[in-house]
Enzyme design. Structure first.
Site, PDB file in Angstrom:
ATOM      1  N   HIS A   1      21.254  59.784  21.806  1.00  0.00           N
ATOM      2  CA  HIS A   1      19.980  59.249  21.258  1.00  0.00           C
ATOM      3  C   HIS A   1      20.188  57.867  20.628  1.00  0.00           C
ATOM      4  O   HIS A   1      19.431  57.477  19.741  1.00  0.00           O
ATOM      5  CB  HIS A   1      19.369  60.182  20.216  1.00  0.00           C
ATOM      6  CG  HIS A   1      19.360  61.622  20.612  1.00  0.00           C
ATOM      7  ND1 HIS A   1      18.278  62.228  21.230  1.00  0.00           N
ATOM      8  CD2 HIS A   1      20.312  62.582  20.495  1.00  0.00           C
ATOM      9  CE1 HIS A   1      18.568  63.509  21.460  1.00  0.00           C
ATOM     10  NE2 HIS A   1      19.802  63.745  21.033  1.00  0.00           N
TER      11      HIS A   1
ATOM     12  N   SER B   1      19.488  28.952  23.611  1.00  0.00           N
ATOM     13  CA  SER B   1      18.039  28.852  23.528  1.00  0.00           C
ATOM     14  C   SER B   1      17.671  27.389  23.339  1.00  0.00           C
ATOM     15  O   SER B   1      18.402  26.636  22.699  1.00  0.00           O
ATOM     16  CB  SER B   1      17.541  29.683  22.348  1.00  0.00           C
ATOM     17  OG  SER B   1      16.320  29.148  21.871  1.00  0.00           O
TER      18      SER B   1
ATOM     19  N   LYS C   1      21.556  30.883  19.059  1.00  0.00           N
ATOM     20  CA  LYS C   1      21.489  31.984  20.012  1.00  0.00           C
ATOM     21  C   LYS C   1      22.473  31.896  21.162  1.00  0.00           C
ATOM     22  O   LYS C   1      22.894  30.833  21.584  1.00  0.00           O
ATOM     23  CB  LYS C   1      20.064  32.107  20.568  1.00  0.00           C
ATOM     24  CG  LYS C   1      19.115  32.591  19.485  1.00  0.00           C
ATOM     25  CD  LYS C   1      17.821  33.057  20.036  1.00  0.00           C
ATOM     26  CE  LYS C   1      17.952  34.391  20.713  1.00  0.00           C
ATOM     27  NZ  LYS C   1      16.638  34.811  21.207  1.00  0.00           N
TER      28      LYS C   1
ATOM     29  N   GLU D   1      20.535  40.872  31.388  1.00  0.00           N
ATOM     30  CA  GLU D   1      19.104  41.192  31.471  1.00  0.00           C
ATOM     31  C   GLU D   1      18.596  41.109  32.910  1.00  0.00           C
ATOM     32  O   GLU D   1      17.760  41.895  33.344  1.00  0.00           O
ATOM     33  CB  GLU D   1      18.304  40.244  30.575  1.00  0.00           C
ATOM     34  CG  GLU D   1      18.596  40.442  29.102  1.00  0.00           C
ATOM     35  CD  GLU D   1      18.048  39.290  28.275  1.00  0.00           C
ATOM     36  OE1 GLU D   1      16.952  39.447  27.722  1.00  0.00           O
ATOM     37  OE2 GLU D   1      18.694  38.228  28.196  1.00  0.00           O
TER      38      GLU D   1
ATOM     39  N   GLN E   1       8.968  46.063  62.178  1.00  0.00           N
ATOM     40  CA  GLN E   1       9.499  44.717  62.005  1.00  0.00           C
ATOM     41  C   GLN E   1       9.624  44.370  60.507  1.00  0.00           C
ATOM     42  O   GLN E   1      10.440  43.529  60.134  1.00  0.00           O
ATOM     43  CB  GLN E   1       8.583  43.718  62.716  1.00  0.00           C
ATOM     44  CG  GLN E   1       9.002  42.281  62.607  1.00  0.00           C
ATOM     45  CD  GLN E   1       8.300  41.422  63.645  1.00  0.00           C
ATOM     46  OE1 GLN E   1       8.682  41.410  64.812  1.00  0.00           O
ATOM     47  NE2 GLN E   1       7.252  40.732  63.229  1.00  0.00           N
TER      48      GLN E   1
ATOM     49  N   LYS F   1      13.100  44.550  57.734  1.00  0.00           N
ATOM     50  CA  LYS F   1      14.208  43.670  57.361  1.00  0.00           C
ATOM     51  C   LYS F   1      14.078  42.991  56.004  1.00  0.00           C
ATOM     52  O   LYS F   1      15.055  42.990  55.228  1.00  0.00           O
ATOM     53  CB  LYS F   1      14.455  42.644  58.464  1.00  0.00           C
ATOM     54  CG  LYS F   1      15.108  43.271  59.689  1.00  0.00           C
ATOM     55  CD  LYS F   1      14.893  42.465  60.944  1.00  0.00           C
ATOM     56  CE  LYS F   1      14.605  43.342  62.135  1.00  0.00           C
ATOM     57  NZ  LYS F   1      13.181  43.779  62.218  1.00  0.00           N
TER      58      LYS F   1
END
Ligand code: ARG
Length: 458
Positions: A153, A274, A280, A287, A319, A322
């Site tokens: 959890h 960032s 950052k 992600e 067709q 693909k």
């Protein structure tokens, strides 16, 4: 193309909706290989002359050289890779090119090309997954003793080792490789010679073409040969399951790289900054691996919807088989490479992992187990006593192994000093010696075993 029967050409929209050359040009190498095998067989069977076969074979090589140098021309009027190639061949060698299409149809031709392509795709993915497994093994070996909190959890549950955690992904990837290998084995039957749907009246040798193209055997039913795409779907379902595993590993990196966790510092190579927040370091690659899993599942769903309810044999809907396979293959290749790079280069903050493992009362189960083993309590009662010990530690603001013996005895007098042997996180992981457990000794044995089996599936 259909000059004999059609007086007028197609409308512009018809031409556009009908054309697959913009995407099926990716099959050109397989198309050439299939044609070379076919014409060699036609000659061996006396269906075309040896001389014509030599001319066609050399012409195909010349077309392949052109494609390799200049790319495949996207002529919508010629529809697809098969007609574009036949046309290019005719430009090279003239009317004899028209003999190549004896005893075959684009229906068995495309099924053969696509199987060859998917087979190569599987081999590529397998090689990528082997590299990812190697990265996981190496890092797991470095961290067989590094204690971290194990979660359920996403709550601290019991201490585990980082090595054990990484080896869990090794196992998932091993099963993924098994699924790709299974798909490859079922795929490897050659449809060439099924012709349009019914087989052919020419005395062809299907064993010969199957063998020349590396297939195990020719397919057994011509209708099935040209009308199923289960091999492509098996590739996509295996890719989807693999992508789900990669996505979960990616999510671990996202969580671990967050400041509150701080379990991992992503290398500069695998993070981005960032534009406005200089502090950052974003786990963008992780992600995107997580995001790609959704798109890959979408590709699988797309082909399932295409195939649902199609009567035998070939229908033009097919067709559309693909683009989703090509897309999924590109995405899974990137996802595997990105995860491999992240695993190889991550610096794990083992001090931080240990601190969190120690702070979450993660050895509570070890105390309960000790009460069962050493003091003879039924597990339920031991669980209750342990709950009270945890409450006391919480109130005192200390970890379980920092409570004094007197404090422990104040909860239950049956506790004695031997209990301290099990309350540390190191003692906890070391005790998990059951097969498949997190004890460092077990993890090292699992790694050694895995290294022995680290051969490709074929
Ligand atoms: N481009 C077609 C495909 O990919 C080739 C088969 C065409 N066959 C036909 N009967 N029109 O499906």
């Amino acid at each position: 193309m259909w000059g004999g029967r059609f007086a007028e050409g197609p409308s512009a929209v018809m031409r556009e909706i009908n054309a697959s050359i913009p995407f099926d040009k990716r099959l050109w190498q397989q198309d050439i290989a299939g044609s070379k095998a076919h014409v060699a067989m036609l000659a061996a069977q006396g269906i075309v002359s040896a001389e014509d076969a030599r001319t066609i074979d050399a012409g195909l090589d010349a077309v392949a050289a052109d494609y390799a140098r200049d790319g495949v021309p996207e002529n919508l009027a010629l529809e697809d890779i098969h007609m574009v190639t036949e046309n290019a061949l005719a430009e090279k060698i003239g009317a004899v090119a028209g003999r190549l299409h004896t005893a075959r149809s684009r229906n068995d031709q495309v099924a053969t090309d696509f199987k060859l392509w998917v087979r190569d795709a599987i081999d590529e993915v397998d090689a990528g997954l082997a590299a990812l497994q190697k990265a996981l093994l190496d890092r797991a070996h470095d961290h067989a003793d590094s204690v971290m909190p194990g979660f359920t959890h996403l709550q601290s549950a019991q201490p585990v080792t980082l090595g054990h955690h990484l080896m869990a992904y090794y196992e998932m990837i091993a099963r993924d490789r098994g699924r790709f290998a299974d798909a490859r084995a079922r795929l490897n039957w050659c449809p060439l010679g099924a012709a349009a749907l019914a087989g052919t009246g020419f005395p062809i040798d299907r064993e010969a073409t199957a063998q020349a193209l590396g297939f195990d055997e020719p397919t057994r039913n011509s209708l099935d040969s040209v009308s199923d795409r289960d091999f492509a779907l098996e590739y996509l379902t295996a890719a989807t399951q693999c992508a789900l595993h990669l996505s979960r590993l990616a999510e671990e990196f996202v969580i671990w790289a967050s400041q509150p966790f701080g379990f991992v510092a992503l290398s500069d190579q695998w993070s981005t900054g960032s534009s406005i927040m200089p502090q950052k370091r974003n786990p963008d690659a992780a992600e995107l691996v997580r995001g790609h899993a959704g798109r890959i599942a979408g590709c699988m769903t797309s082909l399932m919807m295409t195939m649902k309810g199609l009567p035998l044999a070939y229908s033009k809907d097919m067709q559309d088989d693909k683009p989703p396979v090509f897309e999924a293959h590109d995405l899974i290749g990137l996802a595997i490479a990105a995860m491999t790079g992240m695993v190889e280069s991550a610096s794990f903050r083992t001090d931080r992992m240990r601190a969190l493992a120690e702070s979450g009362f993660a050895t509570a189960t070890d105390l309960a187990d000790w009460l069962v083993r050493e003091a003879g309590l039924p597990f339920r009662e031991a669980h209750h006593v342990t709950g009270r010990v945890v409450a006391l530690a919480e109130q005192e603001g200390v970890t379980l192994d920092r409570l004094t013996l007197d404090q422990l005895k104040s909860v239950d007098t049956r506790i004695d000093e031997r209990v301290f042997e099990v309350l540390s996180v190191d003692a906890s992981v070391a005790s998990r010696m059951s097969f498949g457990g997190t004890a460092p000794e077990r993890v090292r044995a699992a790694i050694a075993e895995a290294r022995k089996n680290q051969e490709p599936h074929r």
